[in-house]
Design a protein around this motif. Structure first.
Motif, mmCIF file in Angstrom:
data_model
loop_
_atom_site.group_PDB
_atom_site.id
_atom_site.type_symbol
_atom_site.label_atom_id
_atom_site.label_comp_id
_atom_site.label_asym_id
_atom_site.label_seq_id
_atom_site.Cartn_x
_atom_site.Cartn_y
_atom_site.Cartn_z
ATOM 1 N N HIS A 45 4.547 -1.557 -9.553
ATOM 2 C CA HIS A 45 3.698 -2.131 -8.507
ATOM 3 C C HIS A 45 4.121 -3.587 -8.303
ATOM 4 O O HIS A 45 4.425 -4.281 -9.273
ATOM 5 N N TRP A 111 -1.878 2.520 -14.093
ATOM 6 C CA TRP A 111 -0.900 3.504 -13.642
ATOM 7 C C TRP A 111 -1.296 4.106 -12.286
ATOM 8 O O TRP A 111 -2.400 4.596 -12.102
ATOM 9 N N CYS A 112 -0.394 4.029 -11.323
ATOM 10 C CA CYS A 112 -0.560 4.652 -10.005
ATOM 11 C C CYS A 112 -1.830 4.168 -9.309
ATOM 12 O O CYS A 112 -2.648 4.970 -8.841
ATOM 13 N N TRP A 161 -7.013 7.278 -8.415
ATOM 14 C CA TRP A 161 -5.673 7.449 -8.967
ATOM 15 C C TRP A 161 -4.812 7.994 -7.839
ATOM 16 O O TRP A 161 -5.088 9.056 -7.304
ATOM 17 N N TYR A 162 -3.790 7.271 -7.418
ATOM 18 C CA TYR A 162 -2.976 7.587 -6.238
ATOM 19 C C TYR A 162 -3.772 7.396 -4.939
ATOM 20 O O TYR A 162 -3.619 8.158 -3.989
ATOM 21 N N TYR A 214 -1.658 8.948 -1.991
ATOM 22 C CA TYR A 214 -1.229 7.680 -1.389
ATOM 23 C C TYR A 214 -1.094 7.826 0.131
ATOM 24 O O TYR A 214 -0.017 7.649 0.705
ATOM 25 N N TYR A 258 2.990 11.847 -1.020
ATOM 26 C CA TYR A 258 3.216 12.135 -2.430
ATOM 27 C C TYR A 258 2.682 13.516 -2.826
ATOM 28 O O TYR A 258 1.562 13.849 -2.454
ATOM 29 N N HIS A 391 9.128 5.395 -8.977
ATOM 30 C CA HIS A 391 8.504 4.161 -9.465
ATOM 31 C C HIS A 391 9.379 2.932 -9.228
ATOM 32 O O HIS A 391 9.373 1.994 -10.023
ATOM 33 N N THR A 485 3.735 0.138 -3.919
ATOM 34 C CA THR A 485 3.914 1.074 -5.027
ATOM 35 C C THR A 485 4.157 2.457 -4.449
ATOM 36 O O THR A 485 3.719 2.776 -3.330
ATOM 37 N N HIS A 486 4.900 3.286 -5.165
ATOM 38 C CA HIS A 486 5.099 4.687 -4.787
ATOM 39 C C HIS A 486 5.530 4.836 -3.326
ATOM 40 O O HIS A 486 5.013 5.667 -2.587
#
Length: 556
Positions: A45, A111-112, A161-162, A214, A258, A391, A485-486
């Motif tokens: 990130h 995370w994520c 998350w995501y 996402y 995603y 990532h 991110t992602h």
């Protein structure tokens, strides 16, 4: 039988074609620089702050990183299967000017996760996994190296998350979706109900793959939110929780979200004084439906998508226009450059996002010119040598370079005996406009000074100088710094300010020699927070497609 003239013409044409081919090859622009070989973490990130520091972080439960926590500190980490007591950092601050890093302390699992800058420049970061899933965190920029993360327990009403964040016209953030979360909420929390159902997210979830995490979220110029998930989009009135427009699916129907991860941008907004502003979204890359399952269950790595789709979201009957990319790309990043071009960078050309599922790194960045006609918009640039797979991240810096980091397709830090080792290095990609041959075209902003405050709907005088001549029209652009991110840069936004007039101004040099290379352009600031949410922007002057170094301005 061919005549001598015919043969000569064929030879001449062949030579010209070869010359043009060589020109295209040799003209692959840009430059790569390795800034730091090891920043201690893998930059999953990234967020640029308005003091030209970049906050980066990965996650807290996959073993020790390569950088120690400050002052010999350690933290209890019961969720980490590798190190229950962790004395290493999983977040850093990168100082662009000094090219140095310092470790930061994040207490829960990021995370994520997702985030955005508040209007005052404070980074608000939300969600994560396990002990971080309901957390919010803030990071207040400082120049004395004493600032650090502040955690807010139960800052969220649902596990995120995501998910994706976007700053709103009132300065709040909206947090949309996440795994098994077909709803949205606001930060800071609002009065009841703070969690609002969004059936569109359930409708776009593919069984066994999801393909709607996402989601790509953009604030439209009417104040509604364009939300893209899987292969289609809606326009949402988030206040009334009403879908005001439904967009068709991208032709072909393949997912772009995603883990079939493509990327997306809101193309530069211009003609901001018009009654109806054209707004276009560009979605590029992704993976064919079933790619995740094929890679996860059968170790079959399907070729990624090699198309972009573009749509005018304010048209009465909007339709997608599909065009070919030079390279198939999954897990790529899309970064708006100060001159309005779009950089496509990072990723692979087979497989999907998620651990160990990507293949065939794409080392060549592609540049997309939105103003060019269809089929003449792409240009391939100088290739990299470091695989940037799952990532990995990329963000625009104020000096016009693109910061590139990350890549860790593993459940832990893995440096040996793997196809793509965990990548701790940090690079900068310099687009061709930073090459020395364009120095005479490059403006230097004289005023306003960096960190100035500007207000909505006002005329603004921007003074600048160039060492060469100003021949064509001058553009002034403003870019909101993204949380990346992602493969999605949340809140990324570029505005081309309406140009009232440009004039040459006098200087001491001009008074002595009868010549001045100082100029003043008068532009109009955005008229509303629907067009440009409040906060810090990088402002650039662009001369013949060559941008100045940016300055920070705060719009309020």
């Amino acid at each position: 039988m061919a005549t001598r003239a015919t043969i000569l013409n064929v030879l001449l044409l062949t030579s010209l074609q070869l010359l043009l081919t060589c020109h295209v090859t040799l003209a692959a622009g840009g430059k790569w620089d390795l800034l730091l070989p090891n920043v201690g973490i893998s930059a999953m990130h990234m967020q640029l702050l308005p003091n030209d520091r970049v906050v980066m972080f990965d996650r807290t439960n996959f073993g020790p990183s390569n950088i120690s926590l400050p002052n010999g500190n350690c933290r209890n980490n019961p969720q980490d299967p590798v190190s229950k007591i962790d004395c290493t950092a999983h977040s850093i601050e990168y100082n662009v000017a000094s090219n140095k890093i310092r470790p930061l302390t994040v207490q829960s699992n990021t995370w994520c996760s997702s985030g955005s800058l508040r209007p005052d420049g404070v980074l608000v970061q939300t969600g994560g996994d396990r002990d971080g899933e309901l957390k919010a965190r803030t990071f207040t920029p400082c120049d004395n190296n004493e600032c650090d993360w502040v955690e807010i327990n139960n800052g969220l009403a649902r596990r995120r998350w995501y998910a994706s964040n976007h700053i709103l016209p009132n300065g709040q953030q909206i947090v949309i979706g996440g795994q098994a979360q077909f709803n949205y909420e606001f930060f800071p929390k609002t009065t009841s109900p703070n969690v609002i159902a969004l059936p569109f997210l359930a409708e776009t979830s593919d069984r066994g793959e999801e393909n709607n995490l996402y989601p790509y979220v953009f604030l439209n110029t009417d104040g509604f939110l364009f939300i893209f998930a899987n292969n289609r989009a809606i326009l949402l009135d988030y206040v009334k929780n009403t879908v005001v427009k439904t967009y068709p699916a991208i032709p072909g129907g393949d997912p772009r979200s995603y883990p079939s991860t493509g990327s997306a941008v809101l193309l530069p907004l211009k003609n901001l004084e018009a009654d109806k502003i054209d707004a276009e979204v560009l979605v590029c890359g992704g993976a064919p439906k079933g790619s995740f399952i094929a890679a996860f269950r059968r170790k079959t790595f399907v070729k990624a998508l090699d198309t972009c789709a573009r749509i005018k979201i304010n048209d009465e009957t909007p339709q997608w226009t599909v065009e070919k990319m030079p390279h198939a790309r999954v897990m790529g990043d899309m970064t708006l450059l100060p001159n309005g071009d779009v950089l496509l960078i990072n990723g692979g050309s087979a497989g999907s996002a998620a651990w160990e599922l990507g293949r065939e790194p794409v080392f060549v960045p592609d540049l997309y010119h939105p103003e060019n006609p269809v089929n003449s918009r792409f240009e391939s640039l100088k290739p990299n040598t470091i695989p940037r797979m799952y990532h990995s991240t990329a963000i625009l810096l104020r000096d016009g370079r693109v910061l590139v980091g990350g890549s860790n397709p593993h459940g832990f830090y893995e440096f040996t005996n793997v196809l793509f080792p965990t990548e701790l290095s940090l690079e900068a990609f310099s687009p061709a406009y930073l090459e020395p041959e364009f120095a005479k075209l490059r403006p230097k902003i004289l005023s306003p000074k960096s960190q100035s405050t500007i207000t909505y709907g006002k005329n603004l005088k921007v003074k600048f100088k160039v060492s060469g001549k100003v021949k064509g029209p001058i553009k002034v652009t403003m870019v909101f710094p993204s949380f990346t991110t992602h493969s999605f840069s949340m809140n990324q936004r570029l505005l081309v300010l309406d140009n009232v007039r440009v004039k040459r101004t006098s200087s001491i040099f001009g008074a002595l020699f009868g010549k001045s290379n100082n100029y003043e352009v008068q532009v109009r600031t955005p008229r509303s927070a629907n067009i440009a949410p409040p906060g810090y922007y990088m402002m650039f002057v662009v001369n013949e497609n060559v941008p100045s170094e940016g300055i920070w301005v705060r719009l309020q």
